[in-house]
Write an enzyme that holds these catalytic residues in place. Structure first.
Site, PDB file in Angstrom:
ATOM      1  N   HIS A  81       4.002   4.054  12.162  1.00 55.26           N
ATOM      2  CA  HIS A  81       3.049   4.909  12.876  1.00 55.26           C
ATOM      3  C   HIS A  81       3.714   5.745  13.959  1.00 55.26           C
ATOM      4  O   HIS A  81       3.019   6.410  14.732  1.00 55.26           O
ATOM      5  CB  HIS A  81       1.914   4.092  13.511  1.00 55.26           C
ATOM      6  CG  HIS A  81       1.047   3.377  12.527  1.00 55.26           C
ATOM      7  ND1 HIS A  81      -0.181   2.847  12.856  1.00 55.26           N
ATOM      8  CD2 HIS A  81       1.217   3.080  11.221  1.00 55.26           C
ATOM      9  CE1 HIS A  81      -0.719   2.273  11.802  1.00 55.26           C
ATOM     10  NE2 HIS A  81       0.124   2.393  10.788  1.00 55.26           N
ATOM     11  N   ASP A  95      -0.626   4.483   0.805  1.00 56.48           N
ATOM     12  CA  ASP A  95      -1.120   5.498   1.744  1.00 56.48           C
ATOM     13  C   ASP A  95      -0.341   5.404   3.044  1.00 56.48           C
ATOM     14  O   ASP A  95       0.239   4.369   3.381  1.00 56.48           O
ATOM     15  CB  ASP A  95      -2.617   5.326   1.994  1.00 56.48           C
ATOM     16  CG  ASP A  95      -2.963   3.968   2.583  1.00 56.48           C
ATOM     17  OD1 ASP A  95      -2.506   2.944   2.023  1.00 56.48           O
ATOM     18  OD2 ASP A  95      -3.673   3.912   3.602  1.00 56.48           O
ATOM     19  N   ASP A 148       6.309   1.405   6.480  1.00 57.90           N
ATOM     20  CA  ASP A 148       4.876   1.120   6.332  1.00 57.90           C
ATOM     21  C   ASP A 148       4.242   2.091   5.349  1.00 57.90           C
ATOM     22  O   ASP A 148       3.721   3.116   5.748  1.00 57.90           O
ATOM     23  CB  ASP A 148       4.227   1.219   7.719  1.00 57.90           C
ATOM     24  CG  ASP A 148       2.772   0.837   7.733  1.00 57.90           C
ATOM     25  OD1 ASP A 148       2.344   0.084   6.845  1.00 57.90           O
ATOM     26  OD2 ASP A 148       2.048   1.299   8.630  1.00 57.90           O
ATOM     27  N   HIS A 188       0.835  -1.216   0.000  1.00 56.22           N
ATOM     28  CA  HIS A 188       0.000   0.000   0.000  1.00 56.22           C
ATOM     29  C   HIS A 188       0.864   1.257   0.000  1.00 56.22           C
ATOM     30  O   HIS A 188       1.989   1.274   0.516  1.00 56.22           O
ATOM     31  CB  HIS A 188      -0.985   0.010   1.168  1.00 56.22           C
ATOM     32  CG  HIS A 188      -0.382   0.145   2.531  1.00 56.22           C
ATOM     33  ND1 HIS A 188      -0.168   1.360   3.132  1.00 56.22           N
ATOM     34  CD2 HIS A 188       0.007  -0.784   3.435  1.00 56.22           C
ATOM     35  CE1 HIS A 188       0.324   1.178   4.339  1.00 56.22           C
ATOM     36  NE2 HIS A 188       0.453  -0.116   4.552  1.00 56.22           N
ATOM     37  N   ASP A 202       4.247  -6.236   4.477  1.00 56.60           N
ATOM     38  CA  ASP A 202       3.728  -5.173   5.335  1.00 56.60           C
ATOM     39  C   ASP A 202       3.715  -5.599   6.794  1.00 56.60           C
ATOM     40  O   ASP A 202       2.797  -5.250   7.537  1.00 56.60           O
ATOM     41  CB  ASP A 202       2.309  -4.798   4.871  1.00 56.60           C
ATOM     42  CG  ASP A 202       1.807  -3.508   5.516  1.00 56.60           C
ATOM     43  OD1 ASP A 202       2.630  -2.735   6.028  1.00 56.60           O
ATOM     44  OD2 ASP A 202       0.587  -3.297   5.515  1.00 56.60           O
ATOM     45  N   GLU A 238      -5.075   1.330   2.802  1.00 52.50           N
ATOM     46  CA  GLU A 238      -4.855   0.267   3.779  1.00 52.50           C
ATOM     47  C   GLU A 238      -5.033   0.768   5.204  1.00 52.50           C
ATOM     48  O   GLU A 238      -5.527   0.040   6.068  1.00 52.50           O
ATOM     49  CB  GLU A 238      -3.449  -0.323   3.591  1.00 52.50           C
ATOM     50  CG  GLU A 238      -3.215  -1.641   4.308  1.00 52.50           C
ATOM     51  CD  GLU A 238      -2.738  -1.488   5.736  1.00 52.50           C
ATOM     52  OE1 GLU A 238      -2.733  -2.484   6.477  1.00 52.50           O
ATOM     53  OE2 GLU A 238      -2.353  -0.353   6.127  1.00 52.50           O
ATOM     54  N   GLU A 239      -4.625   1.997   5.455  1.00 53.74           N
ATOM     55  CA  GLU A 239      -4.626   2.521   6.821  1.00 53.74           C
ATOM     56  C   GLU A 239      -6.005   2.963   7.306  1.00 53.74           C
ATOM     57  O   GLU A 239      -6.179   3.247   8.482  1.00 53.74           O
ATOM     58  CB  GLU A 239      -3.652   3.712   6.931  1.00 53.74           C
ATOM     59  CG  GLU A 239      -2.210   3.391   6.596  1.00 53.74           C
ATOM     60  CD  GLU A 239      -1.524   2.535   7.653  1.00 53.74           C
ATOM     61  OE1 GLU A 239      -2.191   2.150   8.636  1.00 53.74           O
ATOM     62  OE2 GLU A 239      -0.327   2.247   7.490  1.00 53.74           O
TER      63      GLU A 239
END
Length: 460
Positions: free
Chosen positions: A433, A85, A114, A83, A172, A148-149
């Site tokens: 994150h 995003d 990520d 992903h 991921d 995805e997030e």
């Protein structure tokens, strides 16, 4: 072919291309034409698809929801799901989150881990296979999503409109192979409440531990100031109070973390609710804190230790209170031997016992993923990992995080993070994150080699 030696020839181009995608702020935003997740996500997808076109790959755009870069032909196919995003940047960065700066072998930027770094690793795996004219019997598809997030709407769209690979993996998560992922519940508590809290808006996403939060209360006085100072000191927290007259804004700094591992964070919003509940004898704040304070859900009676996947985890990700109207979103990751209905029963039973006024609603349930750890897919990927990493000790695992693998049959998560890697003592390197998110460049290149060898074996 030794793909680790081969990737060294591509190192500078790989770093340059990765910096290019890191520079794009692809946080989900307002929907626009052909950009369902905003301009940033659209630009990131265009960037990757253009790289594919330049290399002569077959490229397809699924209306901005996802894109596919393909190599080879065959009735069967192998997929790589990544992903583009990213989560919001957050606070506290000491490096440019869009810079791709390399310091002592680590590249920093939102998405390096990520999942832009792994997405680029997947792309270079295809590129090396193509450049070396590796003959395959199956098509390889690099599928790139843009949501995805925030719920994986991108993959829901792709499943309805795109080709589903026969098997594959998503880069991921962690190495070795992740053959199981916990299920995911999003639960919202909402309604009218009776509280001294005039305003509170904390948290951006359910899947992030609230690392910093503030709220506004009335009836503030010096004795409450002393109590707040004591609360901060007794819990090892930092915070502040700003007040005008008898109205005060309280702020607490906690620690951000991924909701799959809430024990790695400190939820600032829950601490504020705890303080208000105690200092003001505010039943709503106290009851909310009681229900949500434990990351295993023990006060709710929903704690369970799964046979394969370990403990259920719970994170309070969003708290909104305004004019006695409240909305609180909870992220729960449950093992495959837990029952979502019993989890909801735990919430309703506890709320009834407390005479808690908010309605409790299940908004989303993503079922667990479990692939036979003895399957050909798992054993092939595991064998390549052990050959290239020389790690013969670490077992294949299950995780609490949710990846794209849940959206496709016969898919697992596979890397790119290596077990037992330690950050340098002289420099902070954040994980996914977190602030100052970064990746060891040599480790990322090693993952390219592993992915290339894995695709070669799976597609032959």
């Amino acid at each position: 072919m030794n793909w680790l030696n081969e990737i060294e020839k591509y190192k500078e181009d790989f770093i340059s291309d990765l910096r290019g995608i890191i520079a794009i702020p692809s946080v989900k935003d307002t929907e626009k034409e052909n950009a369902p997740f905003g301009e940033g996500c659209r630009k990131a997808l265009d960037y990757m698809l253009e790289l594919g076109r330049k290399e002569g790959f077959e490229v397809k755009d699924y209306n901005g929801y996802a894109g596919v870069i393909s190599y080879g032909e065959g009735e069967e196919s192998v997929g790589v799901l990544a992903h583009l995003d990213i989560v919001p940047i957050g606070e506290g960065w000491t490096k440019n989150p869009f810079g791709g700066e390399i310091v002592d072998g680590y590249m920093f930027g939102r998405g390096t881990v990520d999942d832009k770094g792994p997405a680029m690793a997947g792309f270079y795996a295809l590129k090396m296979l193509k450049d070396n004219n590796i003959k395959l019997n199956k098509k390889i598809m690099l599928i790139l999503g843009c949501d995805e997030e925030s719920g994986m709407e991108c993959m829901e769209y792709y499943v309805k409109h795109g080709e589903i690979p026969t098997m594959g993996f998503t880069p991921d998560a962690d190495f070795p192979v992740i053959y199981g992922e916990k299920g995911g519940l999003n639960i919202r508590m909402k309604g009218t409440c009776n509280t001294v809290i005039k305003s509170m808006h904390a948290g951006d996403r359910p899947n992030i531990v609230i690392g910093k939060a503030s709220l506004v209360v009335g009836e503030w006085n010096d004795s409450l100031m002393d109590m707040f100072d004591f609360y901060l000191k007794s819990n090892g927290l930092k915070g502040s109070v700003a007040y005008t007259g008898d109205e005060a804004t309280l702020e607490i700094e906690g620690a951000f973390a991924h909701a799959a591992m809430p024990y790695n964070g400190v939820n600032a919003a829950l601490h504020l609710l705890n303080f208000v509940g105690s200092a003001f004898q505010d039943k709503f704040a106290a009851d909310t804190y009681y229900m949500l304070k434990d990351w295993q859900g023990k006060p709710l009676g929903i704690d369970i230790d799964g046979a394969y996947m370990g403990f259920l985890t719970m994170n309070t990700g969003i708290v909104d209170i305004e004019n006695n109207e409240a909305s609180i979103v909870i992220d729960i990751r449950y093992p495959n031997d837990a029952d979502p209905d019993k989890i909801m029963e735990g919430f309703h039973k506890t709320a009834k016992e407390l005479d808690y006024g908010l309605d409790i609603v299940l908004e989303h349930n993503m079922k667990p993923l479990f692939v036979d750890p003895n399957s050909e897919l798992v054993q092939t990927l595991s064998g390549v990992y052990r050959e290239y990493s020389k790690d013969t000790f670490t077992p294949n695992i299950t995780i609490g995080g949710g990846t794209y693998a849940k959206k496709f049959p016969n898919f697992v998560a596979f890397g790119p993070e290596f077990p037992n890697r330690k950050s340098p003592e002289h420099m902070y390197v954040g994980g996914c994150h977190q602030k100052d998110e970064g990746v060891n460049v040599d480790d990322l290149l090693l993952s390219v080699g592993i992915y290339t060898a894995s695709l070669e074996k799976l597609a032959k």
